[in-house]
Design a protein around this motif. Structure first.
Motif, mmCIF file in Angstrom:
data_model
loop_
_atom_site.group_PDB
_atom_site.id
_atom_site.type_symbol
_atom_site.label_atom_id
_atom_site.label_comp_id
_atom_site.label_asym_id
_atom_site.label_seq_id
_atom_site.Cartn_x
_atom_site.Cartn_y
_atom_site.Cartn_z
ATOM 1 N N GLY A 171 -4.037 -10.698 -25.641
ATOM 2 C CA GLY A 171 -4.298 -10.561 -27.223
ATOM 3 C C GLY A 171 -5.696 -9.696 -27.514
ATOM 4 O O GLY A 171 -6.577 -10.759 -27.282
ATOM 5 N N ASP A 208 -3.491 -6.011 -23.955
ATOM 6 C CA ASP A 208 -2.902 -6.008 -25.112
ATOM 7 C C ASP A 208 -1.717 -5.031 -25.286
ATOM 8 O O ASP A 208 -1.735 -3.777 -24.672
ATOM 9 N N ALA A 267 -2.421 -13.589 -29.135
ATOM 10 C CA ALA A 267 -1.655 -12.487 -29.212
ATOM 11 C C ALA A 267 -0.978 -12.517 -30.647
ATOM 12 O O ALA A 267 0.215 -12.623 -30.871
#
Ligand SMILES: Cc1cc2nc3c(=O)[nH]c(=O)nc-3n(C[C@H](O)[C@H](O)[C@H](O)COP(=O)(O)OP(=O)(O)OC[C@H]3O[C@@H](n4cnc5c(N)ncnc54)[C@H](O)[C@@H]3O)c2cc1C
Length: 459
Positions: A171, A208, A267
Protein backbone atom coordinates in the motif's frame (compact mmCIF):
# COMPACT_ATOMS: atom_id res chain seq x y z
CA UNK A 1 -22.37 6.15 33.83
CA UNK A 2 -24.49 8.89 35.37
CA UNK A 3 -28.28 8.90 35.25
CA UNK A 4 -29.48 12.42 34.69
CA UNK A 5 -32.59 14.40 33.86
CA UNK A 6 -30.67 16.34 31.21
CA UNK A 7 -30.72 15.20 27.63
CA UNK A 8 -27.74 13.01 26.75
CA UNK A 9 -25.59 13.61 23.69
CA UNK A 10 -23.90 10.28 23.06
CA UNK A 11 -20.69 10.44 21.04
CA UNK A 12 -19.73 7.00 19.76
CA UNK A 13 -15.97 6.99 19.17
CA UNK A 14 -13.35 9.28 20.71
CA UNK A 15 -11.04 9.72 17.72
CA UNK A 16 -10.61 12.83 15.61
CA UNK A 17 -14.32 13.50 15.11
CA UNK A 18 -15.44 12.30 18.53
CA UNK A 19 -12.88 14.39 20.43
CA UNK A 20 -13.32 17.58 18.41
CA UNK A 21 -17.11 17.33 18.26
CA UNK A 22 -17.35 16.75 22.02
CA UNK A 23 -15.04 19.70 22.71
CA UNK A 24 -17.07 21.94 20.43
CA UNK A 25 -20.38 20.90 22.01
CA UNK A 26 -19.00 21.43 25.52
CA UNK A 27 -17.65 24.84 24.54
CA UNK A 28 -20.94 26.03 23.04
CA UNK A 29 -23.28 24.41 25.54
CA UNK A 30 -24.93 26.32 28.36
CA UNK A 31 -24.21 25.08 31.88
CA UNK A 32 -26.27 21.96 32.56
CA UNK A 33 -27.91 21.99 29.13
CA UNK A 34 -26.98 18.38 28.37
CA UNK A 35 -24.74 15.51 29.41
CA UNK A 36 -22.06 14.71 26.86
CA UNK A 37 -21.00 11.07 26.97
CA UNK A 38 -18.09 9.78 24.88
CA UNK A 39 -17.66 6.02 24.47
CA UNK A 40 -14.48 4.52 23.07
CA UNK A 41 -12.67 1.23 23.72
CA UNK A 42 -9.48 3.29 24.08
CA UNK A 43 -9.12 5.99 26.71
CA UNK A 44 -7.25 8.20 24.25
CA UNK A 45 -7.52 9.79 20.82
CA UNK A 46 -4.73 8.89 18.39
CA UNK A 47 -3.24 11.51 16.10
CA UNK A 48 -2.81 9.06 13.22
CA UNK A 49 -0.74 11.28 10.91
CA UNK A 50 2.07 10.97 13.47
CA UNK A 51 2.05 7.16 13.57
CA UNK A 52 4.86 6.83 11.00
CA UNK A 53 7.04 9.24 13.02
CA UNK A 54 6.21 7.32 16.20
CA UNK A 55 7.23 4.10 14.42
CA UNK A 56 10.53 5.76 13.48
CA UNK A 57 11.18 7.01 17.00
CA UNK A 58 11.09 10.72 16.10
CA UNK A 59 8.14 11.30 18.45
CA UNK A 60 7.50 9.50 21.72
CA UNK A 61 4.42 7.28 21.28
CA UNK A 62 2.81 8.76 24.40
CA UNK A 63 2.84 12.20 22.81
CA UNK A 64 0.92 11.01 19.75
CA UNK A 65 -2.14 10.16 21.84
CA UNK A 66 -4.47 12.53 23.69
CA UNK A 67 -6.02 11.27 26.95
CA UNK A 68 -9.79 11.76 26.61
CA UNK A 69 -10.52 12.20 30.30
CA UNK A 70 -7.91 14.92 30.58
CA UNK A 71 -9.04 17.00 27.61
CA UNK A 72 -12.76 16.42 28.16
CA UNK A 73 -13.07 17.00 31.91
CA UNK A 74 -16.70 18.09 31.57
CA UNK A 75 -17.74 15.04 29.59
CA UNK A 76 -18.56 11.57 30.78
CA UNK A 77 -15.93 9.31 29.20
CA UNK A 78 -16.76 5.61 29.15
CA UNK A 79 -14.20 3.02 28.11
CA UNK A 80 -16.05 0.43 26.09
CA UNK A 81 -17.44 -0.45 22.72
CA UNK A 82 -20.90 0.45 21.44
CA UNK A 83 -22.19 -2.78 19.96
CA UNK A 84 -25.77 -1.95 18.92
CA UNK A 85 -28.11 1.01 18.64
CA UNK A 86 -31.86 0.72 19.17
CA UNK A 87 -33.27 3.77 17.43
CA UNK A 88 -36.88 3.16 18.49
CA UNK A 89 -35.96 3.16 22.19
CA UNK A 90 -33.03 5.59 21.71
CA UNK A 91 -30.73 3.25 23.56
CA UNK A 92 -27.17 2.11 22.82
CA UNK A 93 -25.63 -1.09 24.13
CA UNK A 94 -22.16 -0.61 25.56
CA UNK A 95 -19.74 -3.47 26.08
CA UNK A 96 -17.30 -2.22 28.74
CA UNK A 97 -13.70 -3.44 28.88
CA UNK A 98 -14.74 -5.97 31.51
CA UNK A 99 -18.06 -7.25 32.77
CA UNK A 100 -21.59 -7.30 31.47
CA UNK A 101 -22.83 -5.12 28.62
CA UNK A 102 -25.27 -2.37 29.63
CA UNK A 103 -27.77 -0.06 27.97
CA UNK A 104 -27.20 3.67 27.66
CA UNK A 105 -30.14 5.94 26.78
CA UNK A 106 -29.49 8.95 24.57
CA UNK A 107 -31.38 11.88 23.07
CA UNK A 108 -28.84 12.90 20.42
CA UNK A 109 -26.28 10.65 18.79
CA UNK A 110 -22.94 11.27 17.09
CA UNK A 111 -21.47 8.40 15.07
CA UNK A 112 -17.68 8.69 14.85
CA UNK A 113 -16.32 5.15 14.66
CA UNK A 114 -13.72 5.88 11.99
CA UNK A 115 -12.31 3.23 9.71
CA UNK A 116 -10.45 -0.06 10.00
CA UNK A 117 -7.73 -1.54 7.75
CA UNK A 118 -9.16 -2.78 4.48
CA UNK A 119 -7.94 -6.33 4.02
CA UNK A 120 -8.49 -9.13 1.51
CA UNK A 121 -8.56 -12.88 2.07
CA UNK A 122 -4.84 -13.30 1.33
CA UNK A 123 -3.35 -16.53 2.72
CA UNK A 124 -0.99 -15.73 5.61
CA UNK A 125 -1.97 -12.06 5.93
CA UNK A 126 -3.90 -12.32 9.21
CA UNK A 127 -1.07 -14.32 10.83
CA UNK A 128 1.89 -12.31 9.54
CA UNK A 129 0.68 -8.81 8.66
CA UNK A 130 0.91 -5.72 10.83
CA UNK A 131 -1.37 -2.71 10.28
CA UNK A 132 -0.72 0.99 10.87
CA UNK A 133 -3.91 2.36 12.41
CA UNK A 134 -3.06 2.55 16.08
CA UNK A 135 -0.21 3.58 18.35
CA UNK A 136 0.19 -0.01 19.52
CA UNK A 137 1.00 -1.03 15.95
CA UNK A 138 3.50 1.83 15.53
CA UNK A 139 5.30 0.84 18.75
CA UNK A 140 5.17 -2.83 17.73
CA UNK A 141 6.57 -2.11 14.27
CA UNK A 142 9.46 -0.04 15.62
CA UNK A 143 10.45 -2.69 18.16
CA UNK A 144 10.03 -5.41 15.58
CA UNK A 145 12.19 -3.72 12.92
CA UNK A 146 14.99 -2.99 15.38
CA UNK A 147 14.73 -6.54 16.68
CA UNK A 148 15.28 -7.78 13.11
CA UNK A 149 18.54 -5.84 13.04
CA UNK A 150 19.52 -7.43 16.39
CA UNK A 151 18.70 -10.86 14.95
CA UNK A 152 20.57 -10.28 11.70
CA UNK A 153 23.59 -8.97 13.56
CA UNK A 154 23.70 -11.97 15.87
CA UNK A 155 23.26 -14.86 13.44
CA UNK A 156 25.62 -16.56 11.03
CA UNK A 157 22.74 -18.26 9.20
CA UNK A 158 22.43 -16.41 5.89
CA UNK A 159 18.80 -17.49 5.32
CA UNK A 160 17.64 -16.20 8.74
CA UNK A 161 19.58 -13.00 8.18
CA UNK A 162 18.09 -12.36 4.74
CA UNK A 163 14.55 -12.95 6.02
CA UNK A 164 15.13 -10.62 8.98
CA UNK A 165 16.48 -7.86 6.75
CA UNK A 166 13.66 -7.96 4.18
CA UNK A 167 10.82 -5.53 4.89
CA UNK A 168 7.66 -5.60 2.78
CA UNK A 169 5.10 -2.76 2.79
CA UNK A 170 1.82 -3.22 0.94
CA UNK A 171 0.00 0.00 0.00
CA UNK A 172 1.58 3.24 -1.18
CA UNK A 173 -0.95 5.87 -0.05
CA UNK A 174 -0.26 8.37 2.74
CA UNK A 175 0.09 5.73 5.45
CA UNK A 176 2.23 3.29 3.43
CA UNK A 177 4.59 5.77 1.76
CA UNK A 178 5.13 7.71 4.98
CA UNK A 179 5.66 4.56 7.02
CA UNK A 180 8.20 3.00 4.66
CA UNK A 181 9.94 6.38 4.31
CA UNK A 182 10.23 6.82 8.07
CA UNK A 183 11.10 3.22 8.90
CA UNK A 184 13.75 2.95 6.16
CA UNK A 185 15.28 6.16 7.48
CA UNK A 186 15.35 4.81 11.03
CA UNK A 187 16.80 1.44 9.95
CA UNK A 188 19.49 3.23 7.93
CA UNK A 189 20.39 5.28 11.03
CA UNK A 190 20.29 2.26 13.32
CA UNK A 191 22.51 0.18 11.01
CA UNK A 192 25.42 2.51 11.87
CA UNK A 193 25.52 0.88 15.31
CA UNK A 194 25.53 -2.73 14.06
CA UNK A 195 28.93 -4.01 12.92
CA UNK A 196 27.38 -6.80 10.83
CA UNK A 197 24.46 -4.95 9.25
CA UNK A 198 24.72 -2.38 6.48
CA UNK A 199 21.94 -0.53 4.69
CA UNK A 200 22.83 -2.45 1.49
CA UNK A 201 22.10 -5.72 3.32
CA UNK A 202 18.49 -4.62 3.85
CA UNK A 203 15.69 -4.93 1.34
CA UNK A 204 12.79 -2.51 1.56
CA UNK A 205 9.94 -3.40 -0.79
CA UNK A 206 6.84 -1.27 -1.49
CA UNK A 207 3.95 -2.88 -3.36
CA UNK A 208 0.82 -1.18 -4.69
CA UNK A 209 -1.93 -2.37 -6.98
CA UNK A 210 -2.24 1.13 -8.48
CA UNK A 211 0.23 2.58 -10.97
CA UNK A 212 1.32 5.40 -8.62
CA UNK A 213 1.99 6.18 -4.99
CA UNK A 214 0.86 9.08 -2.81
CA UNK A 215 -2.21 9.94 -4.93
CA UNK A 216 -3.16 12.51 -2.24
CA UNK A 217 -0.43 14.92 -3.40
CA UNK A 218 -1.12 14.64 -7.13
CA UNK A 219 0.71 12.80 -9.94
CA UNK A 220 3.84 14.98 -10.18
CA UNK A 221 4.70 14.96 -6.49
CA UNK A 222 3.66 11.31 -6.25
CA UNK A 223 6.17 10.52 -9.01
CA UNK A 224 8.84 12.56 -7.20
CA UNK A 225 8.11 10.63 -3.99
CA UNK A 226 8.43 7.36 -5.89
CA UNK A 227 11.76 8.27 -7.47
CA UNK A 228 13.01 9.60 -4.15
CA UNK A 229 12.25 6.32 -2.39
CA UNK A 230 13.87 4.39 -5.24
CA UNK A 231 17.01 6.51 -4.93
CA UNK A 232 17.14 5.50 -1.29
CA UNK A 233 17.16 1.87 -2.40
CA UNK A 234 13.48 1.06 -1.88
CA UNK A 235 12.23 -1.43 -4.46
CA UNK A 236 8.80 -0.27 -5.66
CA UNK A 237 6.46 -2.65 -7.50
CA UNK A 238 3.37 -0.95 -8.92
CA UNK A 239 0.37 -2.45 -10.68
CA UNK A 240 0.80 -5.64 -8.69
CA UNK A 241 -0.48 -7.10 -5.42
CA UNK A 242 0.43 -9.65 -2.80
CA UNK A 243 -1.01 -13.11 -3.51
CA UNK A 244 0.11 -14.77 -0.29
CA UNK A 245 2.54 -14.51 2.64
CA UNK A 246 2.20 -17.85 4.44
CA UNK A 247 4.98 -18.25 7.03
CA UNK A 248 6.47 -14.97 5.80
CA UNK A 249 7.00 -16.30 2.26
CA UNK A 250 5.70 -13.35 0.21
CA UNK A 251 4.44 -14.05 -3.29
CA UNK A 252 3.54 -11.11 -5.52
CA UNK A 253 1.31 -11.30 -8.56
CA UNK A 254 4.21 -10.14 -10.74
CA UNK A 255 6.11 -13.32 -9.82
CA UNK A 256 8.47 -11.87 -7.20
CA UNK A 257 8.96 -14.14 -4.17
CA UNK A 258 10.78 -13.13 -0.99
CA UNK A 259 10.97 -14.33 2.60
CA UNK A 260 10.29 -11.65 5.19
CA UNK A 261 9.52 -11.40 8.90
CA UNK A 262 7.99 -7.95 8.35
CA UNK A 263 4.86 -7.46 6.28
CA UNK A 264 3.24 -4.07 6.87
CA UNK A 265 -0.29 -3.72 5.53
CA UNK A 266 -1.32 -0.17 4.66
CA UNK A 267 -3.54 -0.88 1.65
CA UNK A 268 -6.35 1.50 2.52
CA UNK A 269 -9.20 1.63 4.98
CA UNK A 270 -12.89 0.78 5.06
CA UNK A 271 -15.65 2.12 7.31
CA UNK A 272 -15.87 0.43 10.68
CA UNK A 273 -17.85 -2.82 10.15
CA UNK A 274 -19.62 -2.30 13.52
CA UNK A 275 -21.86 0.20 11.66
CA UNK A 276 -23.70 -2.73 10.11
CA UNK A 277 -25.27 -3.42 13.55
CA UNK A 278 -26.50 0.13 14.09
CA UNK A 279 -29.48 0.02 11.74
CA UNK A 280 -28.41 3.24 9.99
CA UNK A 281 -28.67 3.89 6.24
CA UNK A 282 -25.36 2.87 4.67
CA UNK A 283 -23.86 3.83 1.31
CA UNK A 284 -22.45 1.38 -1.27
CA UNK A 285 -19.09 1.06 0.53
CA UNK A 286 -20.53 0.74 4.04
CA UNK A 287 -20.33 4.40 5.16
CA UNK A 288 -23.18 6.05 7.09
CA UNK A 289 -25.14 8.06 4.55
CA UNK A 290 -25.35 11.67 5.67
CA UNK A 291 -26.71 14.94 4.32
CA UNK A 292 -24.42 17.94 3.91
CA UNK A 293 -25.56 19.01 7.40
CA UNK A 294 -23.90 15.80 8.64
CA UNK A 295 -27.29 14.55 9.79
CA UNK A 296 -27.84 10.89 9.04
CA UNK A 297 -30.39 10.50 6.24
CA UNK A 298 -33.84 10.15 7.76
CA UNK A 299 -32.78 10.74 11.38
CA UNK A 300 -32.50 14.38 12.40
CA UNK A 301 -31.16 13.59 15.88
CA UNK A 302 -28.21 11.52 14.61
CA UNK A 303 -25.05 13.01 13.06
CA UNK A 304 -22.04 11.27 11.55
CA UNK A 305 -18.71 12.47 10.17
CA UNK A 306 -15.14 11.43 9.44
CA UNK A 307 -13.92 8.16 8.01
CA UNK A 308 -17.15 6.30 8.82
CA UNK A 309 -19.44 8.71 6.96
CA UNK A 310 -20.16 9.51 3.35
CA UNK A 311 -20.53 13.27 3.44
CA UNK A 312 -21.38 15.11 0.22
CA UNK A 313 -18.39 17.17 -0.92
CA UNK A 314 -20.14 20.43 -1.83
CA UNK A 315 -16.83 22.06 -2.78
CA UNK A 316 -16.34 19.49 -5.55
CA UNK A 317 -19.92 19.14 -6.72
CA UNK A 318 -22.83 16.77 -7.27
CA UNK A 319 -22.15 13.10 -6.51
CA UNK A 320 -18.75 13.68 -4.84
CA UNK A 321 -18.02 12.59 -1.26
CA UNK A 322 -15.39 13.94 1.08
CA UNK A 323 -12.30 11.69 1.15
CA UNK A 324 -11.41 10.07 4.48
CA UNK A 325 -8.73 12.31 5.91
CA UNK A 326 -7.92 14.35 8.97
CA UNK A 327 -8.45 17.63 7.15
CA UNK A 328 -12.15 16.84 6.66
CA UNK A 329 -12.59 14.97 9.94
CA UNK A 330 -11.46 17.96 11.99
CA UNK A 331 -13.56 20.52 10.14
CA UNK A 332 -16.61 18.28 9.94
CA UNK A 333 -16.37 17.71 13.69
CA UNK A 334 -16.66 21.44 14.35
CA UNK A 335 -19.69 21.88 12.07
CA UNK A 336 -21.19 18.74 13.57
CA UNK A 337 -20.73 20.09 17.09
CA UNK A 338 -22.46 23.35 16.14
CA UNK A 339 -25.29 21.45 14.45
CA UNK A 340 -25.87 19.27 17.51
CA UNK A 341 -26.28 22.41 19.62
CA UNK A 342 -28.59 23.94 16.98
CA UNK A 343 -30.58 20.69 16.77
CA UNK A 344 -31.01 20.64 20.52
CA UNK A 345 -32.23 24.25 20.54
CA UNK A 346 -34.46 23.87 17.47
CA UNK A 347 -32.34 26.10 15.21
CA UNK A 348 -31.55 25.41 11.55
CA UNK A 349 -28.61 23.23 10.52
CA UNK A 350 -25.49 24.44 8.68
CA UNK A 351 -24.11 22.60 5.66
CA UNK A 352 -20.53 21.39 5.61
CA UNK A 353 -18.42 22.76 2.78
CA UNK A 354 -14.67 22.76 2.69
CA UNK A 355 -12.34 23.09 -0.28
CA UNK A 356 -9.24 20.90 -0.18
CA UNK A 357 -6.29 22.84 1.26
CA UNK A 358 -3.71 20.36 -0.01
CA UNK A 359 -1.69 17.61 1.62
CA UNK A 360 1.70 17.12 3.24
CA UNK A 361 3.65 13.90 3.70
CA UNK A 362 6.91 13.15 5.49
CA UNK A 363 9.21 10.50 4.04
CA UNK A 364 11.85 10.41 6.77
CA UNK A 365 14.04 13.10 8.36
CA UNK A 366 14.34 16.19 6.12
CA UNK A 367 12.43 14.54 3.28
CA UNK A 368 8.84 15.10 2.22
CA UNK A 369 6.31 16.33 -0.30
CA UNK A 370 3.70 19.05 0.11
CA UNK A 371 0.93 20.38 -2.06
CA UNK A 372 -0.69 23.55 -0.78
CA UNK A 373 -3.82 24.88 -2.45
CA UNK A 374 -4.55 28.62 -2.47
CA UNK A 375 -7.80 29.12 -4.41
CA UNK A 376 -6.93 27.98 -7.93
CA UNK A 377 -3.17 27.97 -7.33
CA UNK A 378 -1.38 24.81 -6.28
CA UNK A 379 2.05 25.18 -4.71
CA UNK A 380 4.13 22.02 -4.94
CA UNK A 381 7.09 21.53 -2.65
CA UNK A 382 9.47 18.63 -2.23
CA UNK A 383 12.47 17.72 -0.12
CA UNK A 384 13.50 19.64 3.02
CA UNK A 385 11.09 22.57 2.63
CA UNK A 386 8.13 20.22 2.19
CA UNK A 387 9.28 18.30 5.24
CA UNK A 388 9.28 21.52 7.30
CA UNK A 389 5.74 22.20 6.02
CA UNK A 390 4.74 18.68 7.04
CA UNK A 391 6.14 19.10 10.56
CA UNK A 392 4.86 22.66 10.91
CA UNK A 393 1.35 21.77 9.75
CA UNK A 394 0.94 18.62 11.82
CA UNK A 395 2.74 20.05 14.84
CA UNK A 396 0.23 22.89 14.94
CA UNK A 397 -2.72 20.59 14.14
CA UNK A 398 -1.90 18.26 17.03
CA UNK A 399 -4.74 18.65 19.55
CA UNK A 400 -4.06 20.55 22.80
CA UNK A 401 -1.24 22.90 23.67
CA UNK A 402 0.22 20.29 26.01
CA UNK A 403 0.65 17.77 23.15
CA UNK A 404 1.99 20.39 20.75
CA UNK A 405 4.73 21.31 23.24
CA UNK A 406 5.61 17.66 23.81
CA UNK A 407 5.85 16.93 20.07
CA UNK A 408 7.98 20.01 19.36
CA UNK A 409 10.19 19.11 22.35
CA UNK A 410 10.69 15.58 20.94
CA UNK A 411 11.73 17.03 17.59
CA UNK A 412 14.10 19.52 19.22
CA UNK A 413 15.72 16.85 21.39
CA UNK A 414 16.05 14.63 18.32
CA UNK A 415 18.02 17.38 16.56
CA UNK A 416 20.66 17.46 19.29
CA UNK A 417 20.63 13.99 20.80
CA UNK A 418 19.68 11.86 17.76
CA UNK A 419 16.82 9.42 17.92
CA UNK A 420 16.87 6.30 20.06
CA UNK A 421 17.49 3.09 18.15
CA UNK A 422 16.93 0.54 20.86
CA UNK A 423 14.39 -2.26 20.51
CA UNK A 424 12.15 -2.88 23.50
CA UNK A 425 10.47 -5.90 21.93
CA UNK A 426 10.40 -7.72 25.27
CA UNK A 427 7.80 -5.15 26.37
CA UNK A 428 5.20 -7.38 24.73
CA UNK A 429 5.94 -10.17 27.25
CA UNK A 430 6.93 -8.25 30.38
CA UNK A 431 6.28 -11.21 32.72
CA UNK A 432 8.45 -13.71 30.87
CA UNK A 433 11.70 -13.14 32.76
CA UNK A 434 9.98 -12.88 36.11
CA UNK A 435 8.08 -16.09 35.38
CA UNK A 436 11.32 -17.93 34.67
CA UNK A 437 12.74 -16.71 37.97
CA UNK A 438 9.59 -17.37 39.99
CA UNK A 439 8.28 -20.57 38.39
CA UNK A 440 10.89 -22.97 39.88
CA UNK A 441 10.43 -21.35 43.29
CA UNK A 442 6.63 -21.59 43.03
CA UNK A 443 6.89 -25.20 41.82
CA UNK A 444 9.18 -26.09 44.76
CA UNK A 445 6.81 -24.36 47.20
CA UNK A 446 3.82 -26.19 45.71
CA UNK A 447 5.67 -29.51 45.98
CA UNK A 448 6.56 -28.75 49.63
CA UNK A 449 2.93 -27.90 50.38
CA UNK A 450 1.84 -31.14 48.70
CA UNK A 451 4.33 -33.19 50.75
CA UNK A 452 3.21 -31.51 53.98
CA UNK A 453 -0.43 -32.24 53.15
CA UNK A 454 0.39 -35.89 52.39
CA UNK A 455 2.33 -36.26 55.65
CA UNK A 456 -0.54 -34.71 57.59
CA UNK A 457 -2.94 -37.16 55.94
CA UNK A 458 -0.73 -40.15 56.75
CA UNK A 459 -0.27 -39.24 60.46
C1 LIG B 1 -0.91 6.06 9.36
C2 LIG B 1 -1.92 7.13 9.00
C3 LIG B 1 -1.48 8.35 8.53
C4 LIG B 1 -2.41 9.35 8.19
N1 LIG B 1 -1.94 10.55 7.75
C5 LIG B 1 -2.82 11.52 7.42
C6 LIG B 1 -2.35 12.78 6.97
O1 LIG B 1 -1.14 13.01 6.84
N2 LIG B 1 -3.29 13.73 6.67
C7 LIG B 1 -4.63 13.50 6.79
O2 LIG B 1 -5.45 14.42 6.51
N3 LIG B 1 -5.11 12.32 7.22
C8 LIG B 1 -4.24 11.32 7.53
N4 LIG B 1 -4.71 10.12 8.00
C9 LIG B 1 -6.18 9.90 8.11
C10 LIG B 1 -6.78 10.48 9.41
O3 LIG B 1 -6.02 10.12 10.53
C11 LIG B 1 -8.22 9.98 9.53
O4 LIG B 1 -8.93 10.44 8.41
C12 LIG B 1 -8.91 10.49 10.81
O5 LIG B 1 -8.30 9.93 11.94
C13 LIG B 1 -10.40 10.11 10.81
O6 LIG B 1 -11.00 10.50 12.02
P1 LIG B 1 -12.25 9.69 12.61
O7 LIG B 1 -12.67 10.38 13.85
O8 LIG B 1 -13.24 9.47 11.54
O9 LIG B 1 -11.66 8.24 12.97
P2 LIG B 1 -10.60 7.85 14.10
O10 LIG B 1 -9.72 9.01 14.40
O11 LIG B 1 -9.98 6.58 13.62
O12 LIG B 1 -11.50 7.56 15.38
C14 LIG B 1 -12.40 6.49 15.49
C15 LIG B 1 -12.56 6.13 16.95
O13 LIG B 1 -13.66 5.24 17.10
C16 LIG B 1 -13.32 4.30 18.10
N5 LIG B 1 -14.18 3.11 17.95
C17 LIG B 1 -14.06 2.10 17.06
N6 LIG B 1 -15.05 1.20 17.25
C18 LIG B 1 -15.82 1.66 18.27
C19 LIG B 1 -17.01 1.19 18.91
N7 LIG B 1 -17.63 0.07 18.54
N8 LIG B 1 -17.53 1.93 19.92
C20 LIG B 1 -16.93 3.09 20.32
N9 LIG B 1 -15.82 3.59 19.73
C21 LIG B 1 -15.27 2.89 18.72
C22 LIG B 1 -11.84 4.04 17.85
O14 LIG B 1 -11.21 3.46 18.98
C23 LIG B 1 -11.34 5.43 17.53
O15 LIG B 1 -10.87 6.09 18.67
C24 LIG B 1 -3.81 9.10 8.34
C25 LIG B 1 -4.24 7.86 8.82
C26 LIG B 1 -3.32 6.88 9.15
C27 LIG B 1 -3.81 5.56 9.66
Amino acid sequence: MSTTERPRILVVGGGYVGLYAARRILKKMRYGEATVTVVDPRSYMTYQPFLPEAAAGSISPRHVVVPLRRVLPKAEVLTGRVTTIDQDRKVATVQPLVGEAYELPFDYLVIALGAVSRTFPIPGLAENGIGMKGIEEAIGLRNHVLEQLDKADSTTDEEIRRKALTFVFVGGGFAGAETIGEVEDMARDAAKYYPNVKREDMRFILVDAADKILPEVGPKLGQWGLEHLQKRGVEVYLGTSMDSCVGGHVVLKNGLEVDSNTIVWTAGVKPNPALARFGLPLGPRGHVDTAATLQVQGADYIWAAGDNAQVPDLAVGEGAWCPPNAQHALRQAKVLGDNVISGMRGFPQREYKHANKGAVAGLGLHKGVAMIVFGKTKIKLKGRLAWYMHRGYHGMAMPTFNRKIRVFADWTLGMFLKREVVSLGAIENPREEFYEAAAPVSAAAAKKAENTAEKAKAS
